[in-house]
Design a protein around this motif. Structure first.
Motif, PDB file in Angstrom:
ATOM      1  N   ARG A  71       0.827  -1.212   0.000  1.00  0.00           N
ATOM      2  CA  ARG A  71       0.000   0.000   0.000  1.00  0.00           C
ATOM      3  C   ARG A  71       0.865   1.268   0.000  1.00  0.00           C
ATOM      4  N   LYS A  72       2.163   1.124   0.259  1.00  0.00           N
ATOM      5  CA  LYS A  72       3.111   2.235   0.162  1.00  0.00           C
ATOM      6  C   LYS A  72       3.765   2.280  -1.219  1.00  0.00           C
ATOM      7  N   ASP A  73       3.553   1.255  -1.999  1.00  0.00           N
ATOM      8  CA  ASP A  73       4.173   1.150  -3.328  1.00  0.00           C
ATOM      9  C   ASP A  73       3.438   2.055  -4.307  1.00  0.00           C
ATOM     10  N   ARG A  74       4.095   3.126  -4.683  1.00  0.00           N
ATOM     11  CA  ARG A  74       3.491   4.153  -5.538  1.00  0.00           C
ATOM     12  C   ARG A  74       2.918   3.568  -6.830  1.00  0.00           C
ATOM     13  N   ASN A  75       3.703   2.760  -7.531  1.00  0.00           N
ATOM     14  CA  ASN A  75       3.270   2.207  -8.808  1.00  0.00           C
ATOM     15  C   ASN A  75       2.075   1.269  -8.647  1.00  0.00           C
ATOM     16  N   PHE A  76       2.127   0.430  -7.625  1.00  0.00           N
ATOM     17  CA  PHE A  76       1.015  -0.487  -7.397  1.00  0.00           C
ATOM     18  C   PHE A  76      -0.266   0.283  -7.080  1.00  0.00           C
ATOM     19  N   MET A  77      -0.162   1.262  -6.203  1.00  0.00           N
ATOM     20  CA  MET A  77      -1.369   1.994  -5.812  1.00  0.00           C
ATOM     21  C   MET A  77      -1.914   2.844  -6.954  1.00  0.00           C
ATOM     22  N   LEU A  78      -1.042   3.387  -7.791  1.00  0.00           N
ATOM     23  CA  LEU A  78      -1.536   4.116  -8.960  1.00  0.00           C
ATOM     24  C   LEU A  78      -2.270   3.169  -9.903  1.00  0.00           C
TER      25      LEU A  78
END
Length: 110
Positions: A71-78
């Protein structure tokens, strides 16, 4: 019979046999119906980013159970927000503090 059960109540996933719970589409249907089915999702699916994005597409609440690091992973959350804008509510607070992240999230949100 079990498919009909999960279409009415996603938590019926807990009663499905091991073979059925290994079926990605079956598990995703349970999550679409009810995010409360999350505890019954097989462990190996929690390590599969494509599964988690598909789960977020069906039910953004699923992301609340995802590991904090993801949930802190920018690419995953985008990517998740790109599936369903509501996924933004599941982002780690560290991402939500960055204006550039929020602007990107708005751009990719459906």
């Amino acid at each position: 019979l079990v498919l009909a059960a999960i279409q009415n109540d996603g938590t019926a996933l807990r009663y499905a046999g091991e073979f059925m719970r290994q079926d990605r589409r079956f598990v995703l249907e349970a999550l679409r119906q009810n995010a409360m089915a999350l505890p019954y999702v097989p462990e190996e699916f929690w390590q599969d980013r494509s599964f988690l994005l598909a789960a977020a597409h069906r039910n953004p609440e699923a992301l609340l159970q995802v590991d904090e690091a993801l949930r802190k992973d920018r690419n995953f959350m985008l990517a998740a927000v790109g599936e369903r804008g509501e996924a933004l509510a599941s982002c780690a607070s560290v991402l939500l503090e960055h204006q550039d992240f929020l602007l990107q999230a708005i751009e990719v949100s459906p």
